[in-house]
Design a protein around this motif. Structure first.
Motif, PDB file in Angstrom:
ATOM      1  N   ILE A 162       0.840  -1.263   0.046  1.00  0.00           N
ATOM      2  CA  ILE A 162      -0.141   0.007   0.114  1.00  0.00           C
ATOM      3  C   ILE A 162       0.763   1.254  -0.012  1.00  0.00           C
ATOM      4  CG2 ILE A 162      -1.929  -1.197   1.390  1.00  0.00           C
ATOM      5  CD1 ILE A 162      -1.002   0.358   3.783  1.00  0.00           C
ATOM      6  N   HIS A 165      -5.589   3.663   1.886  1.00  0.00           N
ATOM      7  CA  HIS A 165      -4.948   2.480   0.941  1.00  0.00           C
ATOM      8  C   HIS A 165      -5.283   1.314   1.996  1.00  0.00           C
ATOM      9  CE1 HIS A 165      -3.577   4.941  -1.963  1.00  0.00           C
ATOM     10  NE2 HIS A 165      -3.255   4.203  -2.773  1.00  0.00           N
ATOM     11  N   HIS A 166      -4.975   1.469   3.160  1.00  0.00           N
ATOM     12  CA  HIS A 166      -5.301   0.297   4.211  1.00  0.00           C
ATOM     13  C   HIS A 166      -6.517   0.183   4.334  1.00  0.00           C
ATOM     14  CE1 HIS A 166      -4.825  -1.491   8.582  1.00  0.00           C
ATOM     15  NE2 HIS A 166      -4.646  -2.515   7.526  1.00  0.00           N
ATOM     16  N   VAL A 191      -7.728  -2.277   1.691  1.00  0.00           N
ATOM     17  CA  VAL A 191      -7.158  -3.648   2.059  1.00  0.00           C
ATOM     18  C   VAL A 191      -8.169  -4.192   2.926  1.00  0.00           C
ATOM     19  CG1 VAL A 191      -5.440  -5.348   2.797  1.00  0.00           C
ATOM     20  CG2 VAL A 191      -4.996  -3.228   1.520  1.00  0.00           C
ATOM     21  N   ILE A 217       0.708  -6.478   5.441  1.00  0.00           N
ATOM     22  CA  ILE A 217       0.803  -5.156   4.570  1.00  0.00           C
ATOM     23  C   ILE A 217       2.066  -4.870   4.541  1.00  0.00           C
ATOM     24  CG2 ILE A 217       0.234  -2.578   4.986  1.00  0.00           C
ATOM     25  CD1 ILE A 217      -2.401  -4.288   4.395  1.00  0.00           C
ATOM     26  N   GLU A 223       3.999  -1.334   3.740  1.00  0.00           N
ATOM     27  CA  GLU A 223       3.880   0.006   3.719  1.00  0.00           C
ATOM     28  C   GLU A 223       5.080   0.687   2.834  1.00  0.00           C
ATOM     29  OE1 GLU A 223       2.210   0.528   8.328  1.00  0.00           O
ATOM     30  OE2 GLU A 223       4.492   0.561   8.026  1.00  0.00           O
ATOM     31  N   VAL A 282      -2.484  -2.304  -3.714  1.00  0.00           N
ATOM     32  CA  VAL A 282      -3.584  -1.400  -3.716  1.00  0.00           C
ATOM     33  C   VAL A 282      -3.066   0.088  -4.224  1.00  0.00           C
ATOM     34  CG1 VAL A 282      -5.436  -0.246  -2.391  1.00  0.00           C
ATOM     35  CG2 VAL A 282      -5.082  -2.689  -2.201  1.00  0.00           C
TER      36      VAL A 282
END
Length: 275
Positions: free
Chosen positions: A7, A15-16, A19, A29, A31, A51
């Motif tokens: 993301i 963005h998270h 998800v 994730i 980052e 994403v």
């Protein structure tokens, strides 16, 4: 099996949030500080999917991200729409009267100016990331400081939302795409949206002819954007999104566009999830 998702931003970012809403299976994730870093995460195999924000209902398409997908031969395998709700948050027990400074990304601050103008004594401080600001408030126990960020960020960093949905334009939606190195093949009866790129000969009527073909093939053009070809002055690439009811209509259009265009490429065929 855990799927690793790249993301842009940190946990608690929009963005998270995508998800969390899009993926049902266990995910990890990665980052990334920038979209370029996100692409590198995919290409290196550090992450399985990514994403990426691609279009906003107010600001329009994020064309550099289309170009990144194209340049690195990545595939769009899905999409997700997220209503962008900006919230003012602070440490638990704080009220808006206690807030002396509000920190956030400049775009988030700009989206909330009508609300913030009601509090002229609050100093506005621009920062690099909405969620990162929320995390810092919790980590350093900063009193008198508020952050503008997502509901996910308030939950992730245990902050109270002291003013919800403070953005000026309430219907602010961002479209995100899910991308992979390899294409994911959906059954044709589930595919009703595609992202394509083409280049045309610089002559009168060439774009009109392509648009007519799309119309004749019953494609609904939802976005068209041109991008100059840096290595060829006065020549343009066109990034286009289309929707359709029957895959055979799109297949027919693909065959014709492949003949008509100097260059033609499908960036992704996937399911339309526009609300």
């Amino acid at each position: 099996m855990t799927t690793k998702i790249a993301i842009q931003g940190i946990k608690g970012s929009f963005h998270h949030q995508v998800v969390k809403e899009y993926f049902s299976e266990n995910v990890e994730i990665d980052e990334c500080l920038s979209f370029e870093e996100l692409i590198d995460s995919l290409l290196s195999g550090k992450s399985d999917q990514a994403v990426m924000a691609i279009e906003n209902s107010i600001a329009g398409p994020i064309i550099p991200n289309y170009a990144l997908i194209d340049k690195n031969n990545l595939h769009i395998i899905g999409e997700h729409y997220l209503n962008i709700s900006q919230n003012l948050m602070a440490l638990k027990g704080q009220k808006i009267e206690d807030i002396k400074e509000v920190h956030s990304h400049p775009m988030a601050i700009l989206q909330c100016m009508d609300f913030l103008k009601q509090y002229p004594n609050i100093k506005l401080v621009e920062d690099k990331d909405t969620a990162e600001t929320a995390r810092r408030i919790q980590e350093k126990q900063l009193t008198g400081i508020g952050a503008i960020a997502s509901k996910t960020a308030s939950e992730m960093y245990d902050l109270d939302i002291i003013a919800p949905a403070i953005q000026t334009i309430k219907n602010n939606m961002t479209r995100f795409v899910i991308i992979k190195k390899q294409n994911s093949f959906l059954p044709e009866n589930e595919i009703n949206r595609a992202s394509i790129k083409f280049e045309l000969d610089h002559k009168r009527g060439s774009l009109a002819a392509v648009l007519n073909v799309m119309s004749d093939c019953k494609l609904n053009l939802t976005k068209i954007q041109s991008l100059p070809k840096i290595e060829t002055p006065w020549k343009y690439s066109f990034f286009v999104d289309v929707t359709f009811e029957k895959y055979e209509d799109f297949a027919k259009a693909k065959a014709l566009l492949n003949i008509m265009a100097e260059y033609f490429k499908v960036l992704g065929e996937y399911k339309n999830t526009k609300p």
